[in-house]
Design a protein around this motif. Structure first.
Motif, PDB file in Angstrom:
ATOM      1  N   LEU A  34       0.821  -1.211   0.000  1.00 46.13           N
ATOM      2  CA  LEU A  34       0.000   0.000   0.000  1.00 46.13           C
ATOM      3  C   LEU A  34       0.851   1.255   0.000  1.00 46.13           C
ATOM      4  N   ASP A  37      -1.013   6.907   1.989  1.00 47.62           N
ATOM      5  CA  ASP A  37      -2.374   7.482   1.992  1.00 47.62           C
ATOM      6  C   ASP A  37      -3.440   6.391   2.063  1.00 47.62           C
ATOM      7  N   GLU A  38      -3.247   5.333   1.278  1.00 49.22           N
ATOM      8  CA  GLU A  38      -4.217   4.215   1.291  1.00 49.22           C
ATOM      9  C   GLU A  38      -4.250   3.566   2.664  1.00 49.22           C
ATOM     10  N   CYS A  39      -3.068   3.374   3.246  1.00 49.55           N
ATOM     11  CA  CYS A  39      -2.959   2.657   4.520  1.00 49.55           C
ATOM     12  C   CYS A  39      -3.651   3.432   5.646  1.00 49.55           C
ATOM     13  N   GLN A  42      -7.520   3.646   5.253  1.00 44.02           N
ATOM     14  CA  GLN A  42      -8.273   2.401   5.546  1.00 44.02           C
ATOM     15  C   GLN A  42      -7.634   1.655   6.717  1.00 44.02           C
TER      16      GLN A  42
ATOM     17  N   ASN B 374      -3.003  -6.323  -8.627  1.00 44.79           N
ATOM     18  CA  ASN B 374      -3.246  -4.889  -8.759  1.00 44.79           C
ATOM     19  C   ASN B 374      -4.143  -4.605  -9.960  1.00 44.79           C
ATOM     20  N   HIS B 379      -5.706  -3.532  -5.659  1.00 44.90           N
ATOM     21  CA  HIS B 379      -4.776  -3.626  -4.529  1.00 44.90           C
ATOM     22  C   HIS B 379      -3.649  -4.586  -4.897  1.00 44.90           C
TER      23      HIS B 379
END
Lengths: 144, 673
Positions: A34, A37-39, A42, B374, B379
């Motif tokens: 990740l 920002d994503e981590c 979420q 991905n 992801h």
């Protein structure tokens, strides 16, 4: 059963066993990769899971123990920040402002407990400035 | 000079494309002159690439920073040999090296190959088409002789991690192997295009495949050795996507070599062999795609560039084309004799091929799971070492088991009663091996199984030698055994490679299961005991070299019953890159490696160290050496081949005829074993 039949049965059983073992290995070792920002966005979803988080070591945040076995720093993305504490051998070229990938687990208090730091520097393999490529200075035995 | 170089590359492109066209499209009987000119074009292509390599190498040694490539990868502070090694460190330089080696091998194939004919002509054409592809990439996407926009006074220099003796030879060895796999691939495509599947095909492809396999093995081992010595974490293989990329063609190449033998002795597995030749070359291109596409960040990766996708495109074309051709010739490639027993060599070859393909698939899945996940879910999911190990352990043990049995099996028939008795005896030796390992302290079931298989492998090899020796000279066993080794040299060279594999597995098992690590801090003059050794820290040594500052801890290691060794783990500060690197030092014995890493100087003479005890590490390098040696011994031409070369298809002397007939007899004996 003829020889060909025996071989087909043997190969099928073997393929099944190996597929099952591969599934077991994958389910016990898979991890998300990740961006910071994503981590952070979420955090609830990823808390307690094994992660690899990519970001930049924030200027003024790096604190390395004398024996180079522990470090603490803040990993910054484009909008958010993630505090990180690390234990283990640190890469030689770990420095502030550097792009790194930290492997570890996200704790419920929102900090990342790292076990491995992988640095991404402007390697001579990728002299044009590395957004994604570049060498990694590996830190612990599970990768190099 | 760069202007000349770019002209040379253009000449190479024109010559190689013309020569490829003529050899692939024009029949030699319709235009012998065309073919001669095309062969000359192949020579010109080699000369053009040689000149281009010479220009770049000279620029690197003289630090001519007017060339962009030299400015990026060299500096005045670098020793000349590391500056020259920059030739294969960068993307464009490594492609140039690959193309140059390919062109040399293509000429070697053309002029050394014992047979001429449509098959060889077509294979030559395919090889030149591959060369054309590499040259086109250099001209249109990665020019090694691109001028600098403004020549700097000093270059950026070489990454300190790459300034290691193993790195001087690891990349060219890998590229040499990739280039060499072009030959079996081209022969497979030529056979499929021409519909020629005679037994002589295996004789044409075998030496090139064996050599390519050995070179790729050497490249893999050099890379592993570099990682072990330079990256400082005590291991040698990390399932990095790019090292996986080099492993994949080696796995399929191993399967290909075994299928070649089944084709030669039993006329079976022909489709598999041809498919594996194409797949192996395709995977060489896939490995290049991994390093150049930018889809992975890795210790090896180059920056993101379109070149990687070109290699992937080539791989897709090869796989689709190869599959279509194989399907077209499926009837002609049917085995001539059906397998009648499970306990025959071809069954073992088929089993080993399946296992190697399963391993290939697993490594491929593990490598591609990140980008594919991905793409599918948004992801990126990665999988780590346990995924690979879970599959590697059972498949590795099964491969080891089949390797151990092979010397006492025959082609096409079950073992004789004598061989069966020897197999049971070997099983007894295997049980003794398990007991011996247990008494020596091995407790893990994998270690015990490996020890058992190693016992069986050794016993079956010796039993096979004794049986062959008795067959040759019933009264004089030693003379018979020497005679058997001479006449069956290729077989015994193969068994030597198998013993190398056994040693490799012993090393991998010992180092994987028995590794111990310890982090310590020590004061000057202090001693400590760990892992059966006494470590005495003498002092910290500091000195300057032209391009770096060096700090080394002097350690005296003493082991009961052994002379003491002095180790100097250090840290180097590279002035140009403003970067520290860790330089490990290792004391290596057959029992294991003692691996020391200097983490930091803590002031007042105190240091932080990492100590690693790696059991049986030397067996990994020794096993790899034996495998390579076995392959090289198998490559050496037999007496009958030498006679053929000497007689060159003209008048054959009486002596030659006698040797040929004796050889035929011996081959029949070996084949019936």
């Amino acid at each position: 059963m003829n020889v060909k039949g025996k071989m087909v049965v043997g190969a099928t059983v073997l393929a099944g066993v190996i597929a099952y073992l591969a599934y077991l290995g994958a389910s016990s070792s898979w991890q998300y990769y990740l961006l910071v920002d994503e981590c952070v966005a979420q955090a609830d979803r990823f808390a307690g899971k094994r992660l690899r988080v990519s970001g930049r070591v924030m200027a003024g945040s790096l604190n390395v123990a004398n024996n180079r076995r522990q470090a603490a720093f803040v990993l910054e993305g484009t909008e958010r920040k993630l505090p990180v504490s690390c234990r283990g051998t640190l890469p030689d070229n770990l420095a502030e402002g550097m792009e790194v990938v930290v492997e570890g687990a996200l704790k419920t208090d929102g900090h990342l407990q790292g076990e491995k730091v992988i640095t991404r520097c402007a390697s001579k393999y990728a002299a044009e400035g590395v957004a994604r490529g570049g060498k990694e200075g590996h830190a612990t035995p599970s990768t190099r | 000079m760069q202007g000349y170089g770019q002209t040379f590359l253009l000449v190479v492109l024109i010559c190689s494309s013309y020569a490829a066209y003529v050899h692939l499209v024009c029949r030699p009987e319709r235009g012998r002159l065309l073919h001669r000119v095309a062969t000359l074009c192949g020579v010109i292509a080699f000369l053009g690439l040689s000149a281009t390599v010479a220009i770049l190498a000279t620029a690197l040694i003289t630090r001519d920073f007017t060339l962009d490539y030299v400015a990026r990868y060299s500096s005045r502070l670098l020793p000349w040999h590391y500056s020259l090694s920059a030739l294969w460190v960068g993307q464009a330089g490594s492609l140039l090296l690959w193309a140059w080696i390919s062109s040399a091998l293509i000429l070697l194939f053309r002029f050394v190959s014992p047979q001429r004919g449509r098959l060889n002509d077509t294979a030559f054409g395919v090889q030149l088409a591959c060369l054309c592809f590499l040259t086109a990439i250099m001209i249109f996407a990665a020019d090694p002789l691109k001028p600098s926009l403004a020549a700097p006074r000093e270059g950026l220099g070489l990454s300190p991690l790459l300034q290691h003796p193993s790195m001087l030879i690891h990349p060219p060895v890998i590229f040499c192997a990739y280039a060499m796999w072009t030959i079996p691939f081209s022969l497979a495509v030529a056979a499929l295009l021409e519909g020629q599947f005679e037994g002589t095909w295996t004789q044409l492809a075998r030496p090139w495949a064996l050599f390519a396999w050995t070179i790729l093995l050497a490249g893999l081992l050099l890379g592993a050795h570099w990682a072990y010595q330079e990256l400082g974490w005590g291991g040698y293989w990390g399932w990095d996507p790019v090292e996986n990329g080099s492993l994949l063609p080696w796995l399929t190449g191993t399967a290909f070599l075994h299928c070649l033998m089944a084709w030669r002795y039993r006329n079976c597995l022909k489709k598999t062999a041809l498919g594996l030749a194409i797949l192996t070359f395709g995977l060489c291109n896939f490995a290049t795609f991994l390093t150049r596409s930018g889809i992975f960040s890795s210790v090896h990766a180059f920056s993101e560039s379109p070149i990687g996708w070109m290699f992937l495109g080539l791989m897709v074309v090869l796989l689709l084309g190869g599959t279509t051709l194989l399907f077209r010739h499926r009837l002609a490639l049917q085995p001539e004799k059906a397998t009648t027993t499970l306990w025959a060599r071809e069954t073992m070859v088929l089993g080993a091929t399946l296992l190697l393909l399963v391993l290939t698939l697993i490594v491929l899945i593990g490598t591609l799971v990140g980008p594919v996940s991905n793409w599918l879910t948004g992801h990126t999911v990665l999988i780590a070492a346990p995924f690979y190990n879970n599959v590697l352990i059972p498949t590795g043990l099964l491969l080891l088991g089949s390797t151990a049995l092979v010397p006492l099996l025959r082609w096409g028939q079950p073992p004789t009663s004598v061989q069966r008795r020897c197999l049971w005896g070997s099983a007894g030796v295997g049980v003794m091996g398990v007991l011996g390992a247990w008494l020596l302290g091995a407790q893990h079931w994998i270690s015990l199984l490996v020890a058992g298989c190693a016992g069986v492998a050794t016993a079956t090899l010796l039993a096979s030698l004794v049986l062959d020796g008795r067959r040759q000279h019933p009264d004089r066993l030693w003379q018979g055994m020497i005679s058997a080794l001479r006449t069956g040299r290729r077989h015994y060279a193969g068994y030597l490679a198998h013993m190398g594999f056994v040693a490799l597995v012993i090393g991998i098992t010992g180092s994987a299961l028995g590794t111990r690590r310890q982090e310590v801090t020590m004061k000057e003059g202090e001693s400590l005991s760990w892992a059966g050794r006494v470590i005495h820290y003498v002092h910290l040594d500091q000195f300057e070299q032209p391009d770096k500052l060096v700090v080394e801890a002097v350690l005296e290691i003493s082991h009961p019953g052994q002379t003491s060794a002095v180790l100097r783990p250090g840290r180097h500060f590279h002035l140009l890159q403003n970067e520290w690197t860790t330089e490990v030092d290792t004391h290596s014995t057959w029992l294991g490696d003692f691996y020391t890493v200097l983490n930091a100087g803590l002031g007042n003479g105190e240091i932080a160290l990492t100590l690693v005890d790696n059991p049986l590490m030397r067996w990994i390098w020794f096993g790899g050496f034996l495998m390579g040696l076995g392959a090289l011994l198998a490559l050496w031409p037999t007496r009958v081949q030498q006679v053929r070369i000497q007689s060159s298809g003209t008048t054959t002397s009486r002596e030659s005829i006698a040797v040929l007939s004796r050889h035929k007899e011996l081959q029949q004996q070996v084949g019936s074993r």
